[in-house]
Scaffold this active site. Structure first.
Site, mmCIF file in Angstrom:
data_model
loop_
_atom_site.group_PDB
_atom_site.id
_atom_site.type_symbol
_atom_site.label_atom_id
_atom_site.label_comp_id
_atom_site.label_asym_id
_atom_site.label_seq_id
_atom_site.Cartn_x
_atom_site.Cartn_y
_atom_site.Cartn_z
ATOM 1 N N ALA A 65 0.376 -0.845 0.202
ATOM 2 C CA ALA A 65 -0.272 -0.148 0.011
ATOM 3 C C ALA A 65 0.750 1.259 0.235
ATOM 4 O O ALA A 65 2.036 0.938 0.240
ATOM 5 C CB ALA A 65 -0.854 0.039 1.239
ATOM 6 N N GLY A 109 -0.229 -4.769 0.461
ATOM 7 C CA GLY A 109 -1.107 -4.992 -0.660
ATOM 8 C C GLY A 109 -0.773 -5.646 -1.975
ATOM 9 O O GLY A 109 -2.108 -6.425 -1.941
ATOM 10 N N GLU A 112 -1.104 -8.958 -1.187
ATOM 11 C CA GLU A 112 -2.755 -9.830 -0.959
ATOM 12 C C GLU A 112 -3.590 -9.565 -2.196
ATOM 13 O O GLU A 112 -4.866 -10.159 -2.525
ATOM 14 C CB GLU A 112 -2.998 -8.706 -0.048
ATOM 15 C CG GLU A 112 -2.246 -8.761 1.490
ATOM 16 C CD GLU A 112 -3.012 -7.659 2.892
ATOM 17 O OE1 GLU A 112 -3.243 -8.572 3.857
ATOM 18 O OE2 GLU A 112 -2.642 -6.520 1.709
ATOM 19 N N GLU A 132 4.033 -5.960 7.187
ATOM 20 C CA GLU A 132 3.927 -4.585 7.710
ATOM 21 C C GLU A 132 4.063 -4.398 8.751
ATOM 22 O O GLU A 132 4.028 -3.768 9.532
ATOM 23 C CB GLU A 132 1.798 -4.530 7.575
ATOM 24 C CG GLU A 132 1.113 -4.487 6.474
ATOM 25 C CD GLU A 132 1.264 -5.885 5.213
ATOM 26 O OE1 GLU A 132 0.536 -6.014 4.879
ATOM 27 O OE2 GLU A 132 1.620 -6.732 5.734
#
Length: 258
Positions: A65, A109, A112, A132
């Site tokens: 992200a 992300g 993911e 993360e």
């Protein structure tokens, strides 16, 4: 449609979506995931598209992200705006087959997002991870859930608690990726696989996808019943008749997607 953060290529019945923020290693910001959602909505409605490939421009699939955008959010910002849930997860509900073609980094992300797709083809230069923990948070777009289902508790726990990356060979051994191919061949191979899928009966491919996904979300007995009912329903399609008649007649089938 023209997008600011995506490149779109149509190759016959295959749509290729390229995440295109290479200067930021394709970090997932709000604009990118909103545009990705819009593109997937369009391709789901487009009867000419049978399969979608998602890949990344440059050295990464997506390196997570966009931290610069995310770091200023408060709890009420994240909760009130339904961060992630609002527009990140469209790939996981896309009804047609969708392939992640991962070259370079798929982190946070990005990892993911790749796991939201139906399967992952990886280049031999791909690297996967959920780092993360190093930012003072944990995965929030399915990393603790999908990764555990793919690679098992022990490896997922280690990766989420340490931020360690796994290379393509380990990802294939662990069941995270379907196959590893040379980096130079990745996109061509992904397109070839997508074209093979798109050549099948569209409704049968979609029902097959639903049935495989049910294996992750139900107990075995329920999953078997779901599979059986979908299998029975296929005998109401023209494509079932065409496929089986073509086999008996020793000719290629001509599916009508009906």
């Amino acid at each position: 449609m023209t997008y600011e953060t995506l490149l779109i290529e149509i190759d016959g019945p295959v749509a290729v979506i390229t995440l295109n923020r290479p200067d930021a290693l394709n970090a997932l910001n709000d604009k990118l995931v909103t545009e990705l959602t819009d593109a997937l909505n369009g391709f789901e409605k487009d009867a000419s598209i049978g399969c979608v490939v998602v890949t990344g421009a440059g050295r990464a699939f997506a390196a997570g992200a966009d931290i610069k955008e995310m770091r200023v959010q408060s709890y009420m910002d994240a909760y009130g705006n339904d961060f992630i849930t609002r527009n990140w997860e469209r790939a996981s509900t896309f009804r047609k087959p969708i392939i992640a073609a991962v070259n370079g980094f798929a982190l946070g992300g990005g990892c993911e997002l790749a796991m939201m797709c139906d399967f992952i083809l990886a280049s031999d230069a791909a690297k996967f991870g959920q780092p993360e923990i190093n930012l003072g948070v944990m995965p929030g777009a399915g990393g603790t859930q999908r990764l555990t289902r793919f690679v098992g508790k022990s490896k997922a726990m280690e990766m989420c608690l340490t931020g360690r990356m796994m290379d393509a060979a380990e990802a294939e051994r662990s069941g995270l990726v379907s196959r590893v191919v040379p980096a130079a061949d990745l996109l061509n191979e992904a397109k070839a696989v997508a074209k093979k899928i798109a050549s099948q009966s569209r409704p049968i491919a979609m029902m097959t996808k639903e049935s495989v996904n049910a294996a992750y979300e139900t107990m075995l007995r329920q999953g078997m019943m779901f599979e059986r009912r979908l299998f029975h329903s296929m005998f109401a399609t023209n494509d079932q008749k065409e496929g089986m008649n073509a086999f008996v007649d020793k000719r290629p089938p001509k599916f009508s997607n009906s």
